[in-house]
Write a protein that holds these residues in place. Structure first.
Motif, PDB file in Angstrom:
ATOM      1  N   ASP A 155     -26.142 -50.560 -48.361  1.00 42.67           N
ATOM      2  CA  ASP A 155     -25.053 -51.400 -48.886  1.00 42.67           C
ATOM      3  C   ASP A 155     -24.559 -52.414 -47.868  1.00 42.67           C
ATOM      4  OD1 ASP A 155     -22.800 -52.339 -50.448  1.00 42.67           O
ATOM      5  OD2 ASP A 155     -21.556 -51.104 -49.149  1.00 42.67           O
ATOM      6  N   SER A 201     -24.531 -50.470 -55.095  1.00 39.16           N
ATOM      7  CA  SER A 201     -25.151 -51.589 -54.378  1.00 39.16           C
ATOM      8  C   SER A 201     -26.631 -51.574 -54.715  1.00 39.16           C
ATOM      9  CB  SER A 201     -24.983 -51.438 -52.873  1.00 39.16           C
ATOM     10  OG  SER A 201     -23.616 -51.302 -52.563  1.00 39.16           O
ATOM     11  N   ILE A 202     -27.169 -52.730 -55.035  1.00 36.81           N
ATOM     12  CA  ILE A 202     -28.582 -52.819 -55.442  1.00 36.81           C
ATOM     13  C   ILE A 202     -29.275 -53.868 -54.583  1.00 36.81           C
ATOM     14  CG2 ILE A 202     -30.157 -53.194 -57.396  1.00 36.81           C
ATOM     15  CD1 ILE A 202     -27.046 -52.962 -58.824  1.00 36.81           C
ATOM     16  N   PHE A 203     -30.439 -53.491 -54.048  1.00 39.17           N
ATOM     17  CA  PHE A 203     -31.243 -54.449 -53.265  1.00 39.17           C
ATOM     18  C   PHE A 203     -32.064 -55.294 -54.226  1.00 39.17           C
ATOM     19  CE2 PHE A 203     -35.277 -55.630 -51.338  1.00 39.17           C
ATOM     20  CZ  PHE A 203     -34.880 -56.218 -50.145  1.00 39.17           C
ATOM     21  N   VAL A 204     -31.923 -56.616 -54.112  1.00 39.51           N
ATOM     22  CA  VAL A 204     -32.764 -57.497 -54.949  1.00 39.51           C
ATOM     23  C   VAL A 204     -33.358 -58.595 -54.078  1.00 39.51           C
ATOM     24  CG1 VAL A 204     -31.670 -57.174 -57.215  1.00 39.51           C
ATOM     25  CG2 VAL A 204     -30.736 -58.859 -55.620  1.00 39.51           C
ATOM     26  N   GLU A 205     -34.563 -58.994 -54.409  1.00 32.93           N
ATOM     27  CA  GLU A 205     -35.155 -60.138 -53.721  1.00 32.93           C
ATOM     28  C   GLU A 205     -34.433 -61.388 -54.183  1.00 32.93           C
ATOM     29  OE1 GLU A 205     -39.511 -60.277 -53.801  1.00 32.93           O
ATOM     30  OE2 GLU A 205     -39.417 -58.111 -54.083  1.00 32.93           O
ATOM     31  N   MET A 251     -38.797 -51.939 -50.015  1.00 37.26           N
ATOM     32  CA  MET A 251     -37.512 -51.311 -49.703  1.00 37.26           C
ATOM     33  C   MET A 251     -37.502 -49.869 -50.210  1.00 37.26           C
ATOM     34  SD  MET A 251     -34.648 -51.553 -48.461  1.00 37.26           S
ATOM     35  CE  MET A 251     -33.698 -52.996 -48.165  1.00 37.26           C
ATOM     36  N   PRO A 311     -34.870 -46.228 -50.509  1.00 32.32           N
ATOM     37  CA  PRO A 311     -33.454 -45.851 -50.459  1.00 32.32           C
ATOM     38  C   PRO A 311     -32.978 -45.530 -49.041  1.00 32.32           C
ATOM     39  CG  PRO A 311     -34.530 -44.750 -52.286  1.00 32.32           C
ATOM     40  CD  PRO A 311     -35.608 -45.455 -51.523  1.00 32.32           C
ATOM     41  N   LYS A 316     -27.625 -47.756 -54.409  1.00 36.56           N
ATOM     42  CA  LYS A 316     -26.884 -46.813 -53.583  1.00 36.56           C
ATOM     43  C   LYS A 316     -25.426 -46.805 -54.027  1.00 36.56           C
ATOM     44  CE  LYS A 316     -26.048 -45.739 -48.746  1.00 36.56           C
ATOM     45  NZ  LYS A 316     -26.915 -44.599 -48.457  1.00 36.56           N
ATOM     46  N   VAL A 352     -25.553 -55.767 -45.396  1.00 41.97           N
ATOM     47  CA  VAL A 352     -26.518 -56.807 -45.044  1.00 41.97           C
ATOM     48  C   VAL A 352     -26.988 -56.639 -43.599  1.00 41.97           C
ATOM     49  CG1 VAL A 352     -26.842 -59.293 -44.738  1.00 41.97           C
ATOM     50  CG2 VAL A 352     -25.569 -58.447 -46.710  1.00 41.97           C
ATOM     51  N   THR A 407     -28.759 -63.396 -48.536  1.00 43.16           N
ATOM     52  CA  THR A 407     -29.411 -63.948 -47.357  1.00 43.16           C
ATOM     53  C   THR A 407     -30.535 -64.813 -47.919  1.00 43.16           C
ATOM     54  OG1 THR A 407     -31.148 -62.285 -47.138  1.00 43.16           O
ATOM     55  CG2 THR A 407     -29.015 -61.750 -46.159  1.00 43.16           C
ATOM     56  N   GLU A 409     -30.792 -56.378 -42.365  1.00 36.81           N
ATOM     57  CA  GLU A 409     -31.304 -57.404 -41.437  1.00 36.81           C
ATOM     58  C   GLU A 409     -31.745 -56.759 -40.131  1.00 36.81           C
ATOM     59  OE1 GLU A 409     -32.197 -60.308 -41.825  1.00 36.81           O
ATOM     60  OE2 GLU A 409     -31.033 -61.275 -43.410  1.00 36.81           O
ATOM     61  N   ARG A 439     -23.399 -55.979 -55.763  1.00 33.05           N
ATOM     62  CA  ARG A 439     -22.435 -54.873 -55.754  1.00 33.05           C
ATOM     63  C   ARG A 439     -21.664 -54.895 -57.062  1.00 33.05           C
ATOM     64  NH1 ARG A 439     -21.437 -56.908 -49.975  1.00 33.05           N
ATOM     65  NH2 ARG A 439     -22.751 -55.521 -48.739  1.00 33.05           N
ATOM     66  N   GLU A 446     -33.606 -64.369 -48.037  1.00 28.47           N
ATOM     67  CA  GLU A 446     -34.716 -63.679 -48.681  1.00 28.47           C
ATOM     68  C   GLU A 446     -34.323 -62.551 -49.620  1.00 28.47           C
ATOM     69  OE1 GLU A 446     -37.538 -62.684 -45.688  1.00 28.47           O
ATOM     70  OE2 GLU A 446     -38.358 -64.716 -45.779  1.00 28.47           O
ATOM     71  N   PHE A 447     -33.152 -61.974 -49.405  1.00 24.47           N
ATOM     72  CA  PHE A 447     -32.753 -60.900 -50.308  1.00 24.47           C
ATOM     73  C   PHE A 447     -31.256 -60.963 -50.555  1.00 24.47           C
ATOM     74  CE2 PHE A 447     -32.162 -59.112 -46.103  1.00 24.47           C
ATOM     75  CZ  PHE A 447     -30.968 -58.415 -46.202  1.00 24.47           C
ATOM     76  N   ARG A 475     -34.277 -61.830 -60.849  1.00 28.56           N
ATOM     77  CA  ARG A 475     -34.050 -60.467 -60.362  1.00 28.56           C
ATOM     78  C   ARG A 475     -32.689 -59.923 -60.794  1.00 28.56           C
ATOM     79  NH1 ARG A 475     -37.635 -58.476 -61.211  1.00 28.56           N
ATOM     80  NH2 ARG A 475     -37.006 -56.623 -60.065  1.00 28.56           N
ATOM     81  N   ALA A 519     -23.946 -60.373 -52.104  1.00 28.28           N
ATOM     82  CA  ALA A 519     -24.082 -60.810 -50.716  1.00 28.28           C
ATOM     83  C   ALA A 519     -25.493 -61.354 -50.595  1.00 28.28           C
ATOM     84  CB  ALA A 519     -23.898 -59.625 -49.783  1.00 28.28           C
ATOM     85  N   GLU A 523     -38.663 -55.601 -53.220  1.00 26.61           N
ATOM     86  CA  GLU A 523     -38.190 -54.507 -54.069  1.00 26.61           C
ATOM     87  C   GLU A 523     -39.272 -53.433 -54.213  1.00 26.61           C
ATOM     88  OE1 GLU A 523     -36.654 -56.145 -57.739  1.00 26.61           O
ATOM     89  OE2 GLU A 523     -35.625 -57.700 -56.601  1.00 26.61           O
ATOM     90  N   PRO A 524     -38.856 -52.188 -54.442  1.00 28.88           N
ATOM     91  CA  PRO A 524     -39.823 -51.090 -54.567  1.00 28.88           C
ATOM     92  C   PRO A 524     -40.809 -51.336 -55.713  1.00 28.88           C
ATOM     93  CG  PRO A 524     -37.578 -50.244 -54.499  1.00 28.88           C
ATOM     94  CD  PRO A 524     -37.473 -51.719 -54.598  1.00 28.88           C
ATOM     95  N   LYS A 527     -40.676 -59.551 -44.488  1.00 24.69           N
ATOM     96  CA  LYS A 527     -39.924 -59.749 -45.717  1.00 24.69           C
ATOM     97  C   LYS A 527     -39.783 -58.403 -46.421  1.00 24.69           C
ATOM     98  CE  LYS A 527     -39.842 -62.492 -49.891  1.00 24.69           C
ATOM     99  NZ  LYS A 527     -40.518 -63.483 -50.705  1.00 24.69           N
ATOM    100  N   LEU A 528     -38.560 -58.063 -46.777  1.00 25.75           N
ATOM    101  CA  LEU A 528     -38.343 -56.817 -47.500  1.00 25.75           C
ATOM    102  C   LEU A 528     -38.370 -57.135 -48.988  1.00 25.75           C
ATOM    103  CD1 LEU A 528     -35.530 -55.410 -45.241  1.00 25.75           C
ATOM    104  CD2 LEU A 528     -37.931 -54.767 -45.272  1.00 25.75           C
ATOM    105  N   PHE A 564     -35.401 -49.829 -58.977  1.00 29.27           N
ATOM    106  CA  PHE A 564     -34.483 -50.536 -58.086  1.00 29.27           C
ATOM    107  C   PHE A 564     -34.021 -49.568 -57.001  1.00 29.27           C
ATOM    108  CE2 PHE A 564     -34.065 -53.180 -61.876  1.00 29.27           C
ATOM    109  CZ  PHE A 564     -34.153 -54.439 -61.310  1.00 29.27           C
ATOM    110  N   THR A 565     -33.711 -50.139 -55.830  1.00 28.81           N
ATOM    111  CA  THR A 565     -33.083 -49.340 -54.792  1.00 28.81           C
ATOM    112  C   THR A 565     -31.583 -49.493 -54.998  1.00 28.81           C
ATOM    113  OG1 THR A 565     -34.893 -49.763 -53.285  1.00 28.81           O
ATOM    114  CG2 THR A 565     -32.857 -48.975 -52.309  1.00 28.81           C
ATOM    115  N   ILE A 616     -27.721 -58.394 -51.916  1.00 33.41           N
ATOM    116  CA  ILE A 616     -27.223 -57.081 -52.302  1.00 33.41           C
ATOM    117  C   ILE A 616     -26.203 -57.320 -53.416  1.00 33.41           C
ATOM    118  CG2 ILE A 616     -25.960 -55.028 -51.585  1.00 33.41           C
ATOM    119  CD1 ILE A 616     -27.134 -55.421 -48.786  1.00 33.41           C
ATOM    120  N   PHE A 640     -31.815 -48.464 -46.998  1.00 30.29           N
ATOM    121  CA  PHE A 640     -30.829 -49.333 -47.606  1.00 30.29           C
ATOM    122  C   PHE A 640     -29.457 -48.693 -47.566  1.00 30.29           C
ATOM    123  CE2 PHE A 640     -28.805 -50.899 -51.629  1.00 30.29           C
ATOM    124  CZ  PHE A 640     -28.595 -52.185 -51.192  1.00 30.29           C
TER     125      PHE A 640
END
Lengths: 140, 442
Positions: B383, A6-10, B376, B378, A66, B385, A38, B389, A45, A40-41, A15, A36, B413-414, B410-411, A63-64, A43, B381
């Protein structure tokens, strides 16, 4: 059980592209993807051939990322096949957080990924009922 | 041209200065005797009350800052026993303790007189219906203009802020002719009018005084057009008095300072040397008639310039040209004073690892927006939403409740925020608050 990244992206243009560029450079094979979102950001997968290597490459590029365990199974391509499996999980009190499909090996079958709270329990329920689970080796 | 106190407002400069000198010398003797922190400051600087004879001696005196008020919280700078104090106000959100100010009955009366002067200088009279939509309470805006309107003998409508549809109904039904509110609240009322098909022709508004936050000439034009009135700038701060320390006249060319009560100076914010008229610098006020809290050379941190030329309205009182910013990092967001340190304290109090953040202030459609971007990590975070949130919502609640202004968290990216070598840059203010007086030109 499969390892999912899973990667957090804006939530902005370019991105996802940066994620894919990183994976391509690390020669990672992507088998499935879902996002997934929202406002503003998002995820991202992914199921990839080497989750640890992919996560390492992503983290090196800030990147973050997990790794999460998910469960995947193969069902035959006919009416009610997905219903039978989902019903089995539901009747046993297993909640599905999200699900998506995996690139299948066989045209007469469908490969499904589900994220559940207790992957081990779900795996036992499914294999006990004769559902064909996908192992990491099958997926790649 | 009408004046509330013509002799003072149009007095020859030398007469006004003689009055200021007399009052200053008297006030300095008084604070030296009655206010221990001032006695200590003057002793330390080697200044005796007798050294201060005229306005020209003002520069010999030490400055007063907000920190002095905090150090002597709540009443340590007061020059009268509490039995003489009839009113308390407090400044809007600052770091740590709020700044408490006090007034004697005479202070309240002079304040009302200054506010009445302001209302007359924008064309008001006892025949007006003065609708006060500043907040009533510890904030000086509401009660300050309220007492001024009553002093003038106008019909005073203590609407306070909020309940916006009702405000429009009162404009129409009560015959409001002069309104007092923050410029951003005026903008939100205009928007509400458009949404509800209300026309400015439904009202009888003729003028408004708008203050407590910076605004632009562009906003002035929009407010004038949207509400069908003349919009005037008013200035004040609770430490000195409240709204009406200075106010524009109908010429709209700077705000006349009530110089018989407050002596303004402009100093270089780095060297603290007085600057010549017309040069922008830090605005400093000395109270020469205040009884309860007569602050001496109080550094406002507002940047402005002074213009001593006689105004076309006939007033000789010095004009201060619209404040052009601050010498400290205080942000004024939707009329509320916010220090970046408050946001940091709230954020780190909630998550002490959230050290990589940026405060972004902007103005969208004339409304201030405040965003806190957090990188953000680790450990934030998982996995999911809902978890992410949830973090966002908790961070927002922590900051909102600390500063009293709604924030968007607002979150991001690192490693996306710029890393600085020295002190991190924590604030980006994208608001373009330029105005026609910029650069001290006049």
């Amino acid at each position: 059980m499969l390892k999912q990244i899973s990667i957090f992206v804006e939530n902005k243009a370019g991105r996802l592209c940066a994620v894919m560029e990183t994976l391509a450079a690390a020669k990672i094979d992507v088998r499935a993807m879902t996002i997934a979102d929202t406002s503003e950001f998002g995820i991202v997968r992914l199921i990839v051939n080497d989750a640890e290597k992919a996560a390492g490459a992503l983290r090196e590029n800030n990147f973050t990322a997990k790794i999460t365990e998910v469960i995947a199974f193969t069902i035959p391509d006919h009416f009610g096949a997905l219903y039978d499996v989902i019903k089995l999980l539901g009747e046993n009190g297993v909640n599905i957080e999200y699900s998506y499909s995996l690139m299948g090996k066989n045209q007469s079958e469908a490969d499904i990924v589900v994220k559940v709270g207790d992957a081990e329990k779900a795996g036992k329920i499914l294999s006990g009922a004769g559902v064909k689970l996908i192992s990491p080796n099958d997926a790649v | 041209m009408d004046y509330y106190m013509k002799e003072i407002e149009t007095a020859p400069r030398h007469e006004l200065e003689a009055l200021q000198s007399f009052r200053l010398a008297q006030k300095i003797r008084e604070v030296y005797e009655k206010v221990a922190p001032y006695r200590a400051k003057m002793d330390e600087a080697g200044i005796k009350p007798d050294d201060i004879k005229t306005v020209a001696d003002l520069g010999k005196l030490p400055f007063t800052t907000k920190q002095d008020l905090r150090d002597n919280y709540p009443y340590g700078m007061f020059a009268v026993p509490m039995s003489e104090v009839v009113r308390i106000h407090a400044s809007s959100g600052t770091t740590g303790k709020q700044t408490v100010v006090g007034y004697t009955a005479k202070d309240v009366d002079i304040w009302a007189e200054c506010a009445a002067r302001a209302l007359v200088s924008i064309g008001g009279s006892k025949h007006d219906y003065v609708h006060v939509s500043y907040g009533y309470g510890l904030f000086t805006g509401g009660l300050g203009m309220h007492y001024g309107a009553e002093k003038l003998g106008a019909v005073t409508i203590p609407a306070s802020a909020g309940n916006s549809l009702r405000q429009l109904e009162m404009f129409r039904d009560f015959g409001s002719s002069i309104i007092c509110m923050t410029p951003s609240y005026a903008m939100s009322l205009i928007e509400l009018m458009q949404e509800n098909g209300v026309s400015k022709d439904d009202f009888d508004l003729k003028a408004g005084v708008f203050g407590a936050e910076p605004w632009t000439e562009e906003m002035r034009r929009e407010i004038e057009k949207g509400l069908g009135l003349k919009a005037y700038d008013i200035y004040g701060l609770s430490e000195i008095m409240g709204p009406s320390v200075s106010c524009e006249c109908t010429a709209q060319k700077g705000m006349h300072v009530c110089e018989d009560h407050f002596i303004p100076e402009v100093v270089d914010p780095d060297t603290f040397e007085p600057l010549p008229a017309g040069t922008p610098g830090e605005l400093v006020f000395t109270c020469i008639t205040k009884e309860a809290l007569p602050l001496i050379r109080y550094r406002t941190r507002d940047v402005a310039a002074l213009c001593y030329d006689k105004c076309e309205c006939g007033r000789t009182l010095v004009r201060m040209l619209k404040p052009q910013g601050r010498t400290d990092d205080m942000l004024i967001i939707k009329g509320v004073n916010v220090f970046p340190s408050q946001i940091e304290a709230a954020l780190l109090g909630f998550d002490n690892n959230a050290t990589n953040y940026l405060i972004v202030v902007d103005r969208v459609n004339n409304f201030d927006t405040l965003e806190v971007q957090i990188e953000m990590r680790p450990d934030m975070f998982g996995d999911n939403v809902g978890e992410v949130e949830g973090y966002r919502a908790k961070a927002k609640t922590a900051i909102d409740s600390a500063i009293g202004v709604g924030v968007n968290v607002k979150l991001i990216e690192p490693k996306t925020l710029a890393r600085s070598m020295g002190k991190a840059v924590r604030v980006t203010d994208n608001r373009k608050l330029k105005n026609k007086f910029e650069g001290g030109k006049q």
